[in-house]
Design a protein around this motif. Structure first.
Motif, short mmCIF file in Angstrom:
data_model
loop_
_atom_site.label_atom_id
_atom_site.label_comp_id
_atom_site.label_asym_id
_atom_site.label_seq_id
_atom_site.Cartn_x
_atom_site.Cartn_y
_atom_site.Cartn_z
N UNK A 1 45.73 -91.47 30.04
CA UNK A 1 45.42 -92.85 29.68
C UNK A 1 44.01 -92.98 29.12
N UNK A 2 43.04 -92.31 29.77
CA UNK A 2 41.66 -92.36 29.31
C UNK A 2 41.53 -91.81 27.89
N UNK A 3 42.22 -90.71 27.65
CA UNK A 3 42.19 -90.13 26.30
C UNK A 3 42.77 -91.09 25.28
N UNK A 4 43.85 -91.76 25.68
CA UNK A 4 44.50 -92.71 24.76
C UNK A 4 43.58 -93.90 24.48
N UNK A 5 42.91 -94.41 25.56
CA UNK A 5 42.00 -95.54 25.39
C UNK A 5 40.80 -95.15 24.52
N UNK A 6 40.25 -93.97 24.75
CA UNK A 6 39.12 -93.51 23.95
C UNK A 6 39.50 -93.39 22.48
N UNK A 7 40.69 -92.88 22.25
CA UNK A 7 41.16 -92.75 20.87
C UNK A 7 41.30 -94.12 20.21
N UNK A 8 41.85 -95.09 20.97
CA UNK A 8 42.01 -96.44 20.42
C UNK A 8 40.66 -97.09 20.16
N UNK A 9 39.69 -96.88 21.08
CA UNK A 9 38.36 -97.46 20.90
C UNK A 9 37.67 -96.90 19.65
N UNK A 10 37.79 -95.59 19.46
CA UNK A 10 37.21 -94.97 18.27
C UNK A 10 37.85 -95.52 17.00
N UNK A 11 39.16 -95.73 17.08
CA UNK A 11 39.86 -96.26 15.92
C UNK A 11 39.39 -97.68 15.61
N UNK A 12 39.15 -98.49 16.69
CA UNK A 12 38.69 -99.87 16.49
C UNK A 12 37.28 -99.91 15.90
#
Length: 389
Positions: free
Chosen positions: A337-348
């Motif tokens: 989940x953390x990896x997924x959230x970090x990826x989404x934050x970078x994308x944002x």
């Protein structure tokens, strides 16, 4: 019940024996009309003599009168000396011969000559051996032997296991055991049911009742994989023990640890527990008749439910607690989940950086200054000069 007849003959492979001298025998699993299964051993010279007698009994069907009417299959004569290479290469032909033989008209396939030849003999159950001579070597025929008749595995020395408790069979395809019995394992199925051989008996045995001779731990077992493999439940099961899961047919789960006794540790959402592997099918995998047959059977017993189990090993079998499975599984899910959230934050962040540039108005081209009257009179054509006069 009527007269006995053979439903199916399966060639399992051959044995290389060393007593009274080195020779080879073929192993056949003979399935009878009463649903019993018997293991018999025959030399090729015996099989060829049986074949010649069968042809004499049915001259029309053997093609002696008219070759166009022959339905009894061909069988090559034995060589002057049958070594291991010829024994091995002949397996494909012999397997095809047995299949055709059983499917001939009943007057041939069910005649006494055929039935008596494949009946169990005393030397099938108690072969003549010498304790001073090494154990026979077993060569098993691969499952795809029809496609590759010369691709034979071997030598395969069957693994010997010991029964840790008494087991009473619940169907004709199973085999009963007494504590201390030494069995040879022919096939290890991931369902937790192993096909074993004990003297003249063969049948399915729960892997939970068997232990290897060299140690309590199974070196073949995989390590837990907390990433999980996606499987689909093919048969519902209601939990009996506290560490088991209740699931319905069609549920999608993740397998995180495959155990040899047929009880896999699975994850449903964030919950982990044991579930019978024979009721699971890997996502995207086609169904097979073998798997369908296994799912119609009951799940094998678990090691933890066996009473009066007595191991020969001082050290107990290594086990992972269910709490360890849950804790490690939660850690993996959280890290995912953390990896997924970090990826989404970078994308944002990338989108936000790009937005101001996209919102800026595009630069318009500059309008050149109008030329002066003197410049037009000096450089332009006559028609252009007239327009300003």
């Amino acid at each position: 019940m009527g007269d006995a007849f053979i439903r199916h003959i399966e060639l399992l492979g051959y044995e290389k024996r060393f007593f009274p001298s080195q020779h080879y025998v073929y192993m056949f699993l003979v399935k009878w009309n009463d649903l019993s299964e018997k293991l018999v051993y025959r030399r090729f010279t015996e099989i060829y003599e049986f074949h010649k007698a069968l042809k004499e009994m049915f001259p029309i069907e053997s093609g002696d009168i008219n070759m166009e009417k022959r339905i009894i299959p061909h069988l090559p004569a034995p060589k002057w000396f049958d070594g291991q290479r010829s024994t091995q290469n002949r397996q494909g032909t012999l397997a095809e011969y047995c299949y055709t033989l059983v499917n001939l008209p009943h007057k041939i396939s069910r005649c006494l000559h055929v039935v008596n030849f494949f009946k169990v003999r005393p030397d099938d159950t108690n072969p003549v051996t010498d304790s001073q001579i090494k154990k026979p070597e077993v060569f098993l025929l691969p499952k795809d032997s029809k496609k590759n008749p010369t691709d034979i595995t071997g030598p395969i020395v069957l693994q010997t296991y010991r029964a840790i408790a008494d087991y009473e069979k619940s169907s004709t395809s199973e085999m009963a055991l007494k504590a201390g019995d030494m069995v040879d394992v022919v096939e290890k199925s991931e369902s937790g049911w192993w096909f074993c051989q004990l003297k003249n008996k063969r049948g399915w045995v729960p892997a939970a009742y068997l232990e290897p001779m060299d140690g309590p731990d199974e070196s073949e077992e995989q390590e837990p994989n907390y990433a999980g493999e996606q499987y689909i439940v093919q048969k519902s099961y209601t939990a009996v023990e506290e560490d088991e899961l209740t699931l319905k047919e069609g549920d999608t789960i993740e397998v995180i640890h495959k155990l040899l006794d047929g009880w896999w540790v699975i994850r449903k959402d964030e919950t982990t527990g044991y579930y019978p592997s024979m009721y699971l099918q890997k996502g995207g995998e086609a169904n097979t008749s073998v798997k369908s047959e296994l799912r119609n059977r009951s799940a094998p017993p678990r090691r933890s439910t066996i009473r009066n189990a007595k191991s020969i090993h001082k050290q107990s079998r290594k086990q992972i607690s269910q709490e360890t499975y849950r804790r490690n599984s939660r850690k993996y899910i959280q890290s995912r989940r953390n990896m997924k959230e970090n990826f989404q934050n970078k994308a944002n962040v990338i989108i936000e950086k790009n937005e101001p540039e996209e919102n800026k108005p595009k630069a318009q081209p500059a309008v050149p200054p109008r030329p002066s009257k003197d410049l037009i009179l000096n450089r332009c054509t006559e028609s252009t000069r007239r327009k300003i006069l």
